[in-house]
Design a protein around this motif. Structure first.
Motif, PDB file in Angstrom:
ATOM      1  N   HIS A   3       1.580   9.027   4.019  1.00  0.00           N
ATOM      2  CA  HIS A   3       0.445   8.154   4.340  1.00  0.00           C
ATOM      3  C   HIS A   3      -0.670   8.420   3.340  1.00  0.00           C
ATOM      4  N   PRO A   4      -1.269   7.371   2.770  1.00  0.00           N
ATOM      5  CA  PRO A   4      -2.293   7.566   1.741  1.00  0.00           C
ATOM      6  C   PRO A   4      -3.553   8.264   2.241  1.00  0.00           C
ATOM      7  N   GLU A   5      -3.780   8.245   3.557  1.00  0.00           N
ATOM      8  CA  GLU A   5      -5.009   8.824   4.106  1.00  0.00           C
ATOM      9  C   GLU A   5      -4.715  10.062   4.947  1.00  0.00           C
ATOM     10  N   GLU A  51      -2.962   8.134  10.692  1.00  0.00           N
ATOM     11  CA  GLU A  51      -2.693   8.691   9.365  1.00  0.00           C
ATOM     12  C   GLU A  51      -1.664   9.822   9.392  1.00  0.00           C
ATOM     13  N   GLU A 103      -5.214  13.206   4.396  1.00  0.00           N
ATOM     14  CA  GLU A 103      -6.304  14.180   4.449  1.00  0.00           C
ATOM     15  C   GLU A 103      -7.381  13.754   5.446  1.00  0.00           C
ATOM     16  N   SER A 104      -7.609  12.459   5.551  1.00  0.00           N
ATOM     17  CA  SER A 104      -8.540  11.945   6.557  1.00  0.00           C
ATOM     18  C   SER A 104      -8.019  12.252   7.959  1.00  0.00           C
ATOM     19  N   ASP A 163       0.828  -1.207   0.000  1.00  0.00           N
ATOM     20  CA  ASP A 163       0.000   0.000   0.000  1.00  0.00           C
ATOM     21  C   ASP A 163       0.862   1.258   0.000  1.00  0.00           C
ATOM     22  N   HIS A 217       2.612   4.497  -3.374  1.00  0.00           N
ATOM     23  CA  HIS A 217       2.602   5.960  -3.338  1.00  0.00           C
ATOM     24  C   HIS A 217       3.936   6.570  -3.725  1.00  0.00           C
TER      25      HIS A 217
END
Length: 406
Positions: free
Chosen positions: A381-383, A304, A385-386, A191, A195
């Protein structure tokens, strides 16, 4: 008493200092390192437009701009305590004590250690240490090495070491245990690897990253990942091999590596030795928030963003009056995002002094942070914005509870 004290001279601290000084404030910057720039100093990579991002050049530009504005720097100065008395912050260092009503913490991030049998041997270092040795001090960490841990940071630094003429045998996973579980699981590592795939010169890797958009494809990707790895920058990325031991008598002589299943379990009998003279361990980064903890600022754990972060809003204010934060102390992101946050913090501090009306300028600066984050070349980290939304929700909940108490 100084108008502003900033602890940390990385991209966030330097940009905040410049912003404050441009608004007429007196600024002191404190940093324990011998040079300003923070993690900027070790960064070197090619951007999508073909230009090179050279962290040393960027930090030199910011530092010169700060000096021209009259900002005073206290380098090689360690802060060991912070307390608030009579609405003034007292910052205790190993040289003298400073006072201010406006304190910005831009302390950045630190590397998380990952224990591997043999990791105390001379020649074992964090991947960030290898980056600083190579890019800042121009000293090779060794002739041939291996990087244990596959993540955004280690992938980027592997490329930098390759550019410096250092031979990297491969990037491999650590052996799976209770501490390394997340970083030793091939699918979870994949995962994060997706990126940075856009940075790879290999068209195969780039195409693969576009195809693996769902869990099913990722499962297939791990299952059929080549046993000998896929090369990025001519360096093998070994998602199906783990380092189980670092060996040597007086110094690193090599590592023992073994094949692993798609769940990270070592396949018995597959062990082999690889001769190297240095080893880099890449456990990732976490926000360096110890000084913020001394202020009584509340913290929240947000995965995150890399760990525990001090509570703050979009203006980079904390619930503690006169305390601001910016950069990787608020969550692990790139230098450009940190600099954009530094500008927001500087404007917030300047507005707090009551000498300026900066509402529109602040709005634009906050938007610039969001735009910079969205277009970031490297995302840790891919999330993320979360994670940022979670911080904002925690901020609103904090003040809602305070109002109920009052």
């Amino acid at each position: 008493m100084n108008n502003v004290i900033i602890i940390g001279s990385g991209p966030a601290g330097l940009t905040a200092a410049i912003t404050c000084a441009q608004k007429g404030l007196e600024v002191y910057v404190i940093d324990e390192y011998m040079k300003p720039g923070g993690r900027l100093l070790g960064q070197l990579y090619e951007q999508p437009d073909g230009t090179w991002w050279n962290g040393i050049n960027e930090s030199n530009k910011l530092f010169q701009q700060a000096v021209d504005l009259g900002i005073q720097f206290y380098l090689e100065t360690a802060v060991f305590n912070i307390e608030k008395k009579d609405n003034r912050w007292k910052v205790y260092t190993d040289k003298e004590t400073f006072q201010t009503t406006n304190l910005l913490l831009a302390t950045g991030a630190a590397e998380a250690p990952v224990p591997i049998p043999g990791w105390t041997l001379p020649g074992v270092m964090s991947v960030g240490a290898a980056q600083v040795m190579t890019n800042v001090h121009r000293v090779k960490p060794g002739n041939r090495g291996i990087i244990i841990g596959i993540n955004v940071l280690s992938s980027a630094i592997a490329m930098e070491l390759k550019l410096a003429g250092v031979d990297i045998a491969c990037l491999a996973l650590p052996k799976n245990n209770q501490i390394t579980h997340e970083s030793a699981h091939p699918k979870k590592v994949l995962d994060s690897l997706l990126h940075v795939a856009h940075m790879a010169p290999s068209s195969f890797v780039k195409l693969g990253s576009k195809l693996m958009k769902n869990n099913f494809m990722k499962e297939l990707g791990v299952t059929f990942f080549p046993r000998n790895g896929v090369k990025m920058w001519d360096i093998p990325i070994q998602l199906k091999k783990a380092v189980i031991e670092i060996y040597g008598e007086q110094e690193v002589a090599g590592v023992t590596i073994a094949s692993i299943s798609s769940k990270g379990e070592v396949i018995e009998g597959s062990e082999e030795n690889i001769a190297v003279d240095f080893v880099c361990i890449a456990g990732g980064l976490y926000p360096l928030g110890e000084l913020a903890a001394l202020t009584g600022c509340p913290f929240h754990y947000i995965e995150e963003l890399g760990g525990y972060v001090p509570l703050h809003n979009e203006q980079m204010e904390t619930p503690v009056e006169g305390l601001f934060v910016a950069g990787n102390i608020t969550g692990i992101e790139g230098a450009k995002v940190a600099a954009a946050q530094g500008r927001v913090a500087g404007l917030s501090i300047a507005e707090r002094t009551g000498q300026h009306q900066l509402e529109e300028e602040l709005k634009d600066a906050i938007k610039q942070v969001a735009d910079t984050r969205k277009n970031a070349y490297i995302q840790f980290h891919p999330e993320v914005e979360s994670g940022r939304r979670t911080v904002q929700m925690e901020w609103e909940e904090y003040w809602s509870k305070r109002e109920q108490i009052i």
